[in-house]
Structure formats: structure tokens, C-alpha cells
Scaffold this motif. Structure first.
Motif, PDB file in Angstrom:
ATOM      1  N   SER A   1       0.860  -1.179   0.000  1.00 22.96           N
ATOM      2  CA  SER A   1       0.000   0.000   0.000  1.00 22.96           C
ATOM      3  C   SER A   1       0.900   1.235   0.000  1.00 22.96           C
ATOM      4  O   SER A   1       1.694   1.436   0.920  1.00 22.96           O
ATOM      5  CB  SER A   1      -0.911  -0.002   1.234  1.00 22.96           C
ATOM      6  OG  SER A   1      -1.727   1.143   1.261  1.00 22.96           O
ATOM      7  N   ALA A   2       0.775   2.063  -1.044  1.00 25.03           N
ATOM      8  CA  ALA A   2       1.704   3.187  -1.230  1.00 25.03           C
ATOM      9  C   ALA A   2       0.989   4.528  -1.127  1.00 25.03           C
ATOM     10  O   ALA A   2       0.030   4.796  -1.851  1.00 25.03           O
ATOM     11  CB  ALA A   2       2.383   3.072  -2.584  1.00 25.03           C
TER      12      ALA A   2
ATOM     13  N   GLU B   1       5.356 -12.256  -6.618  1.00 22.39           N
ATOM     14  CA  GLU B   1       4.417 -11.241  -7.096  1.00 22.39           C
ATOM     15  C   GLU B   1       4.258 -10.162  -6.032  1.00 22.39           C
ATOM     16  O   GLU B   1       4.192 -10.463  -4.843  1.00 22.39           O
ATOM     17  CB  GLU B   1       3.052 -11.869  -7.394  1.00 22.39           C
ATOM     18  CG  GLU B   1       1.999 -10.879  -7.883  1.00 22.39           C
ATOM     19  CD  GLU B   1       0.643 -11.523  -8.119  1.00 22.39           C
ATOM     20  OE1 GLU B   1      -0.381 -10.878  -7.806  1.00 22.39           O
ATOM     21  OE2 GLU B   1       0.605 -12.673  -8.607  1.00 22.39           O
ATOM     22  N   VAL B   2       4.205  -8.909  -6.467  1.00 23.95           N
ATOM     23  CA  VAL B   2       3.895  -7.783  -5.578  1.00 23.95           C
ATOM     24  C   VAL B   2       2.691  -7.061  -6.174  1.00 23.95           C
ATOM     25  O   VAL B   2       2.741  -6.604  -7.319  1.00 23.95           O
ATOM     26  CB  VAL B   2       5.075  -6.813  -5.440  1.00 23.95           C
ATOM     27  CG1 VAL B   2       4.686  -5.646  -4.513  1.00 23.95           C
ATOM     28  CG2 VAL B   2       6.322  -7.515  -4.908  1.00 23.95           C
ATOM     29  N   LEU B   3       1.614  -6.995  -5.411  1.00 29.78           N
ATOM     30  CA  LEU B   3       0.442  -6.223  -5.823  1.00 29.78           C
ATOM     31  C   LEU B   3       0.497  -4.881  -5.117  1.00 29.78           C
ATOM     32  O   LEU B   3       0.497  -4.817  -3.884  1.00 29.78           O
ATOM     33  CB  LEU B   3      -0.851  -6.949  -5.470  1.00 29.78           C
ATOM     34  CG  LEU B   3      -2.154  -6.163  -5.743  1.00 29.78           C
ATOM     35  CD1 LEU B   3      -2.256  -5.755  -7.203  1.00 29.78           C
ATOM     36  CD2 LEU B   3      -3.369  -6.963  -5.323  1.00 29.78           C
ATOM     37  N   ILE B   4       0.562  -3.825  -5.892  1.00 27.59           N
ATOM     38  CA  ILE B   4       0.683  -2.467  -5.358  1.00 27.59           C
ATOM     39  C   ILE B   4      -0.679  -1.790  -5.413  1.00 27.59           C
ATOM     40  O   ILE B   4      -1.321  -1.770  -6.466  1.00 27.59           O
ATOM     41  CB  ILE B   4       1.685  -1.643  -6.191  1.00 27.59           C
ATOM     42  CG1 ILE B   4       3.053  -2.322  -6.237  1.00 27.59           C
ATOM     43  CG2 ILE B   4       1.797  -0.220  -5.655  1.00 27.59           C
ATOM     44  CD1 ILE B   4       3.886  -1.916  -7.441  1.00 27.59           C
ATOM     45  N   LYS B   5      -1.115  -1.233  -4.291  1.00 26.53           N
ATOM     46  CA  LYS B   5      -2.290  -0.347  -4.297  1.00 26.53           C
ATOM     47  C   LYS B   5      -1.790   1.077  -4.268  1.00 26.53           C
ATOM     48  O   LYS B   5      -1.196   1.524  -3.292  1.00 26.53           O
ATOM     49  CB  LYS B   5      -3.192  -0.603  -3.078  1.00 26.53           C
ATOM     50  CG  LYS B   5      -4.356   0.407  -2.979  1.00 26.53           C
ATOM     51  CD  LYS B   5      -5.331   0.275  -4.149  1.00 26.53           C
ATOM     52  CE  LYS B   5      -6.377   1.389  -4.138  1.00 26.53           C
ATOM     53  NZ  LYS B   5      -5.962   2.569  -4.923  1.00 26.53           N
ATOM     54  N   ASP B   6      -1.985   1.789  -5.376  1.00 22.54           N
ATOM     55  CA  ASP B   6      -1.688   3.219  -5.410  1.00 22.54           C
ATOM     56  C   ASP B   6      -2.741   3.885  -4.534  1.00 22.54           C
ATOM     57  O   ASP B   6      -3.914   3.967  -4.902  1.00 22.54           O
ATOM     58  CB  ASP B   6      -1.757   3.716  -6.850  1.00 22.54           C
ATOM     59  CG  ASP B   6      -1.249   5.141  -7.019  1.00 22.54           C
ATOM     60  OD1 ASP B   6      -1.446   5.953  -6.084  1.00 22.54           O
ATOM     61  OD2 ASP B   6      -0.684   5.449  -8.081  1.00 22.54           O
TER      62      ASP B   6
END
Length: 266
Positions: free
Chosen positions: A6-7, A53-58
Motif C-alpha cells: 500500500s503506497a 508477485e507484488v500487488l501495489i495499491k496506489d
């Protein structure tokens, strides 16, 4: 190993002014680059620890900040806002090994970051069971709903301390410290190096990571800056006026707290 990231931007190294977080301002482009750099450092640290795998939430403002063409092949990104109560954590699930956070910032009511807030600048404080809460508070408990540990956080010094209070074994990197409207920051290069190392270390030690309890009951209090916002929020089912400009909501189910905040803070 799948990792959820979470970014946010207001805890990015070097940031000091709202113009630097606002896509309509000239300063934003520089800090969009710096936010992306910290995300990439976190991805690389996760990869070095064995992530497939990396799932990024902008998770800042529009949800369209990270420069997607710079993402590695093993990354996926959730852009924009679905409206789901998981909000800054949307996309996480029980199949993730850990949640990590970059660019996080101090809570509303704090002087530890010139950009301190909780979800919106329309509130002066948000409390959970009588304690002032941050975005990380709710997001770490959201991850815990899925039995996912919060392993790493980068952001200002106060949110790092708050994160360790909630999750004692979390790894943190303090990027800056606030002094009124000023901030004292480490360099972006140092931040990226520390984030890479911190994420790698945190994920290599995942077997010992703890998950916060999400057992109720919960009582959330939202203190608004403007009384008209409090009046409007008071019409949410189950919400009640509990003080000047303050709205309360109670539930034994943390997801119901998330659902309420989704509408109370809209």
C-alpha cells in the motif's frame, strides 16, 4: 510468495508541502517520481526475499500517481478507487504472505508531519476505542482480517512509532520528522536503500511475524473540523452524535467499522 504493498505519498522522503502531493501543482511531478522510487525499492526488496508477485495499491488521492512503466514484470498495480471499504488495502486477500507500506504519514491531530491527516483534511481526529488512530491503524487491522501480517512500513518518524506500538515486530524506516510546517528528511537515495534492506529483512523473517487481533467490540469516533460535515455524517445508519462536531459508530465486526468510515469520511 505474494506481497501486498500500500503506497502513499505524504511520508515520502523530502516532502514538506501539500503542493508536492497535489497533481494539479507543478511540484507534484518531482514527488510522484520520488514516491515511485520508494515503491520500486520496496518491490526489489521483496523480490530479493523471494517474492514472486507484488500487488501495489496506489493509495494516494486519485489512486493514479505511480509511474506504471517503471514497474517490474513481477508487479501488478491497483489504480483508482473501487469504492470498496478496504480502500487503501483494496486487492488484499488471505493468499498474501505479508502487507508492506511506503510513504505513510502521521495521523490527524499530530504535528509530526506538515501533511499529517487521516484520510481527509476535513477531520481533526479519528479515534478507535478511545485512542487516536492513523490510516495505518485501520489498514493494518484490515490486513489482519485476512490473517495477513504487516511486516514493513516506511514513513515519518511518528507513524513508524505508531506502527511499532500496534505491531511490535514490524520493520520501519523513518524518512522524515516534522517541525511545524517544516520537515527534516533523509535523502531520497538513503530512503530507497533503507527501504530495500528493510523490506528484504522483514520478509526473510516472516515466520515470526504476528497479526493484530481483530476481535471486537469497536467504537470509532470521527471529530470533524466543520459541524456541517458532522451533521451530514450523523445520518449514516448506526452513527450518532457524540460531542461537538463528533460522530460515533459501534460494531463488533471490524469490517462494519471499515464500511462506516467509507461513508462517514467521504
Amino acid at each position: 510468495m505474494k506481497i501486498f504493498l500500500s503506497a502513499d505519498i505524504e511520508g515520502t522522503a523530502g516532502i514538506a508541502h501539500w503542493d508536492e502531493a497535489d497533481r494539479e501543482k507543478a511540484d507534484y511531478q518531482e514527488f510522484r517520481e520520488l514516491m515511485t522510487g520508494e515503491v520500486l525499492a520496496a518491490c526489489e526488496g521483496a523480490r530479493a526475499a523471494g517474492a514472486t508477485e507484488v500487488l501495489i495499491k496506489d493509495a494516494h488521492e486519485s489512486g493514479r500517481n505511480i509511474i506504471v512503466d517503471r514497474l517490474p514484470a513481477y508487479a501488478k498495480i491497483m489504480r483508482g478507487w473501487s469504492g470498496h471499504p478496504d480502500s487503501m488495502m483494496f486487492g488484499i486477500g488471505s493468499d498474501f504472505a505479508a502487507a508492506i507500506y511506503t510513504g505513510y504519514h502521521a495521523k490527524a491531530g499530530s504535528e509530526a508531519n506538515p501533511l499529517a491527516h487521516t484520510t481527509t483534511t476535513r477531520v481533526s481526529r479519528v479515534l478507535l476505542n478511545g485512542k487516536v488512530a492513523s490510516e495505518f491503524t485501520f489498514n493494518a487491522l484490515c490486513a489482519a482480517r485476512y490473517k495477513v501480517p504487516s511486516a514493513f512500513l516506511a514513513g515519518d518518524a511518528e507513524i513508524c512509532a505508531d506502527a511499532r506500538a500496534l505491531v511490535p515486530d514490524i520493520e520501519t524506516v523513518a524518512t522524515l520528522e516534522g517541525f511545524g510546517r517544516a520537515s527534516l528528511s533523509i535523502s531520497p537515495a538513503q530512503a530507497r536503500e533503507a527501504i530495500f534492506n528493510g523490506v528484504k529483512t522483514s520478509l526473510e523473517g516472516l515466520s515470526s511475524r504476528t497479526v493484530p487481533t481483530v476481535d471486537g467490540p469497536y467504537e470509532v469516533t470521527v471529530e470533524f473540523v466543520n459541524p456541517t460535515d458532522a451533521y451530514r455524517a450523523s445520518w449514516y445508519p448506526g452513527a450518532s452524535i457524540c460531542g461537538p462536531r463528533a460522530i460515533g459508530f459501534k460494531s463488533d465486526d471490524f469490517f462494519e467499522v471499515q464500511r462506516a468510515l467509507r461513508f462517514l469520511l467521504d
